[in-house]
Design a protein around this motif. Structure first.
Motif, mmCIF file in Angstrom:
data_model
loop_
_atom_site.group_PDB
_atom_site.id
_atom_site.type_symbol
_atom_site.label_atom_id
_atom_site.label_comp_id
_atom_site.label_asym_id
_atom_site.label_seq_id
_atom_site.Cartn_x
_atom_site.Cartn_y
_atom_site.Cartn_z
ATOM 1 N N LEU A 69 0.807 -1.221 0.000
ATOM 2 C CA LEU A 69 0.000 0.000 0.000
ATOM 3 C C LEU A 69 0.840 1.271 0.000
ATOM 4 C CD1 LEU A 69 -2.826 -0.987 2.508
ATOM 5 C CD2 LEU A 69 -2.621 -1.452 0.071
ATOM 6 N N SER A 93 -10.317 -4.268 -5.012
ATOM 7 C CA SER A 93 -9.175 -5.076 -4.575
ATOM 8 C C SER A 93 -7.849 -4.557 -5.131
ATOM 9 C CB SER A 93 -9.373 -6.541 -4.989
ATOM 10 O OG SER A 93 -9.525 -6.626 -6.385
ATOM 11 N N ARG A 110 -7.126 1.222 -4.513
ATOM 12 C CA ARG A 110 -8.361 1.251 -3.723
ATOM 13 C C ARG A 110 -8.089 0.776 -2.298
ATOM 14 N NH1 ARG A 110 -13.805 0.963 -6.004
ATOM 15 N NH2 ARG A 110 -14.299 0.822 -3.803
ATOM 16 N N GLN A 111 -7.254 -0.219 -2.158
ATOM 17 C CA GLN A 111 -6.925 -0.745 -0.835
ATOM 18 C C GLN A 111 -6.215 0.313 -0.003
ATOM 19 O OE1 GLN A 111 -6.933 -4.607 0.315
ATOM 20 N NE2 GLN A 111 -8.841 -3.787 -0.477
ATOM 21 N N ARG A 122 -14.423 -6.927 3.383
ATOM 22 C CA ARG A 122 -13.390 -7.168 2.381
ATOM 23 C C ARG A 122 -12.007 -6.784 2.914
ATOM 24 N NH1 ARG A 122 -14.085 -2.919 -1.811
ATOM 25 N NH2 ARG A 122 -12.764 -1.821 -0.343
ATOM 26 N N ASP A 123 -11.963 -5.707 3.673
ATOM 27 C CA ASP A 123 -10.666 -5.168 4.072
ATOM 28 C C ASP A 123 -10.285 -5.523 5.506
ATOM 29 O OD1 ASP A 123 -10.740 -3.940 1.567
ATOM 30 O OD2 ASP A 123 -11.752 -2.184 2.380
ATOM 31 N N TRP A 134 -6.751 -5.744 7.139
ATOM 32 C CA TRP A 134 -5.892 -4.615 7.508
ATOM 33 C C TRP A 134 -6.137 -4.127 8.928
ATOM 34 C CZ3 TRP A 134 -2.802 -5.490 3.981
ATOM 35 C CH2 TRP A 134 -3.100 -5.457 2.618
#
Ligand code: ADP
Ligand code: MG
Length: 684
Positions: free
Chosen positions: A184, A211, A215-216, A644-645, A648
């Protein structure tokens, strides 16, 4: 960037366009930047017209050779476009005189759209048009737009904003590797331009679904900003001082003596935790979590009893008028024997009555104020506010909390949130990081799981016959009408029609109707007669979802159940199964049912654990759907998706700690960008 410029500061944006942008929630430049494209279209190559095949989205360029309006009954505009290889028609069913003039013979256009075979060759219906000399080739983002706002306009505005990002703001200093995953590492400006103007070799589907590393990266930063805000909120609570509200044993005993039931072990445990918190001067921040029907209300009432016993006031916020009215009704009955005074205040309280109540609240003559949002948005002076209770928090923005802050002059009230939607763990960490959790993990004795059946609309006659028998035996039932994109006005109308139809089908049955657009007093009257058994069948919109309590109503029909989320269906279903005997919930669907919907409803049929259902919903539909928070703000992420995230989250937490320690000066700008003024997290 502390104050973020409004869209009106952009070239070419006047009040009319600004209003359209606002419809999409785009108020300022940040909103524009974070308006992620829905998908992308590859317009890197212009196809010769002769090679444009029906069925494909194609970019062609050519000269207009003919433009005419055809069709007498329904005029349409047809333009013929020709290049060196052939010709194609552009067809418009809606068009303006201006468009007709612009498509003059001799003008050159670049057109994008799906090619279709027509009687006269091939055509594109309503193509996207750009004058050939102005056309930009490349990957083109496609956004959510609204009437009167074209893709082209939005792209042009984003171009302007991205240009203005030069030099790029960067609120994040270099984070140590354990805080920011290596994949990232990139600048904010870089990620934003990748999002809106991706390079030709970008992985477009990854960008669209989130993904992609760009965007992440944005998601990470957003989660980080929210984490920082929660932590700040938690700190501001623990730094303040709240009144100590110990509860005398004999007062508790008197309250319990008047209750028509005995507390369950789980209720006792939850209250013991709350009672211990309230006895101290550290402001309580507690989430009372328990499945529908687990009996949170009485535990909250006990908390209010602690406050009242010490001369401090309690504010109880409910998500709907109906629920506020019901809470006021039950609490009044519980509190009356103890002399605790309660006032109900809603948006519909008349002006004179309101004035009288407000004065009584300010003078400290009222111990408990029950109300809806309106209670907190209007001027409301408490004499001594010691406890704030919020029911079904997920229905609110957090905003309302701050309105109370000012009202508690000098003291921080204790704070209790009741939620019937079990909040999935991943979300709980994000949203309720600052609250301690008490769980009621047991239903009152004698409850049987609601038998749930999935049934096609086609079997409605059979259902009606069964309903008739059920009602004839003296029990009551709900009939819930739902709509997609629920506007209460439309839902209300649908419910009215359904009630009429049912009245025809069920002669002699006393039918009542409640929906969100009715006057509060009318709703209350209907609910009261249903509760009293003067009505047999209650036709309602999903306003009854939260909290309504009529033990004799043991059957619920939910129309169009396939359109609702599992958690919401479970909430609705929780309205029945509160009395003795077997209860039923009939999930009516309109065939054909998709495989996914069938599986979802089947899951609900088998599962009675709200927690598991909420997790499932989250997996299937995303957080906004689970918590019904379209409007709430609290869980509305623009880029992040906590499911989805979730990988993290540990680093997000570390990064937050690191920033607080090493670069606190960077935090305000980060919060300003992602959260706005930051008030959303202001605390009581
Ligand atoms: P929820 O947790 O969904 O808000 P409520 O507080 O509305 O649930 O309680 C649901 C119903 O159960 C109400 O009728 C309430 O009076 C009743 N109830 C609550 N606690 C008990 C108990 N310990 N024993 C029996 N009934 C109870
Ligand atoms: Mg409740």
């Amino acid at each position: 960037m502390t104050a973020i410029p409004a869209v009106l500061t952009l070239r070419g944006v006047g009040p009319a366009l600004a209003a359209r942008l606002q419809k999409l929630g785009l108020f300022d430049l940040r909103d524009l930047l974070l308006h992620a494209p829905l998908r992308y279209e590859d317009r890197t190559t212009v196809t010769p017209i002769a090679a444009a095949l029906p069925g494909a989205k194609t970019l062609v360029e050519g000269e207009v050779v003919l433009t005419e309006v055809t069709g007498r009954r329904r005029p349409m505009l047809v333009s013929r476009l020709r290049d060196g290889s052939g010709a194609i028609d552009l067809r418009f069913f809606h068009f303006s005189a201006a468009l007709r003039n612009r498509l003059a013979p001799g003008s050159r256009w670049r057109c994008f759209g799906e090619v279709r075979a027509s009687a006269f060759g091939r055509e594109i219906i309503h193509p996207e048009l750009e004058p050939a000399h102005q056309a930009v080739a490349g990957i083109v983002p496609v956004y959510a737009v609204t009437a009167g706002l074209s893709q082209r306009t939005l792209r042009r505005l984003l171009g302007q904003v991205l240009d203005a990002l030069n030099p790029a703001p960067a609120w994040l200093p270099r984070l140590p590797p354990e805080c920011l995953p290596a994949s990232l590492h990139m600048g904010l400006a870089e990620t934003l331009s990748c999002l809106h103007q991706p390079p030709a070799d970008a992985d477009l589907s990854a960008l669209a679904v989130g993904s992609h590393p760009a965007r992440q990266r944005l998601a990470f930063e957003e989660l980080l900003a929210h984490q920082l805000a929660f932590r700040r909120q938690g700190r501001s609570r623990s730094e303040g001082k709240a009144p100590a509200l110990p509860l005398a044993e004999e007062r508790l005993a008197r309250f319990l003596d008047h209750l028509p039931f005995r507390l369950t072990a789980a209720q006792c445990r939850a209250f013991a935790e709350i009672r211990a918190d309230l006895a101290g001067t550290r402001p309580m921040g507690r989430l009372l979590q328990g499945d529908v029907g687990s009996g949170k209300t009485v535990v909250a009432a006990l908390a209010a009893l602690c406050a009242a016993g010490n001369g401090w006031q309690t504010a109880l916020m409910a998500p709907t008028e109906l629920l506020a009215e019901q809470h006021a009704h039950t609490w009044r009955a519980w509190f009356e024997p103890l002399g605790v005074k309660l006032a109900l205040l809603t948006a519909r309280t008349g002006a004179r009555e309101r004035r009288r109540l407000l004065a009584a609240v300010a003078a400290g003559e009222v111990d408990v104020v029950v109300g809806t949002h309106a209670l907190f948005q209007r001027a409301l002076d408490f004499h001594r506010l010691g406890l704030v209770i919020v029911d079904e928090q997920h229905r609110f923005g957090v905003d309302q909390r701050l309105a109370l802050k000012a009202k508690a002059a000098g003291w921080i009230p204790h704070y209790l949130v009741m939620t019937a939607t079990p909040i999935p763990r991943t979300l709980a960490m994000l949203r309720y990081g600052d609250l301690t959790v008490s769980v009621i993990d047991e239903l009152p004795p004698g409850r049987q799981p609601v038998e749930t059946r999935v049934m096609s609309q086609q079997r409605r006659p059979e259902l009606i016959a069964r309903l008739q028998n059920w009602l004839a035996s003296g029990r009551q039932a709900y009939w819930v009408c739902t709509l997609i994109e629920e506007s209460e006005a439309l839902a209300g109308e649908a419910a009215e029609k359904t009630a009429e139809r049912l009245a025809g089908e069920l002669p002699g049955v006393r039918i009542g109707l409640v929906h969100g657009r009715m006057k509060g007093s009318d709703k209350e009257t209907v609910m009261a007669s249903f509760k009293a058994g003067d009505l047999d069948l209650l036709v309602a919109t999903t306003v009854i979802e939260v909290g309504v309590d009529v033990p004799n109503a043991g059957l619920m029909v939910i129309e169009n159940a396939e359109r609702l989320g599992l958690a919401q269906l479970h909430q609705l279903r929780g309205r029945v199964g509160r009395g003795p005997g077997q209860s039923y919930c009939i999930l009516l669907y309109r065939p054909p049912l998709t495989e996914a919907a069938r599986r979802r409803l089947d899951y609900l049929r088998r599962c009675h654990d709200g927690f598991a259902l909420a997790e499932k919903d989250l997996e299937l539909r995303g957080p906004g759907e689970v918590l019904g928070t379209r409007q709430s703000g609290a869980l509305q992420f623009k880029m992040a998706d906590p499911v989805r995230d979730r990988q993290w989250l540990p680093q997000v937490r570390q990064a937050a700690e690191w920033l607080e320690r090493h670069a606190p000066d960077r935090i305000p700008a980060l919060l300003a960008f992602w959260i706005g003024s930051g008030d959303r997290y202001a605390d009581v």
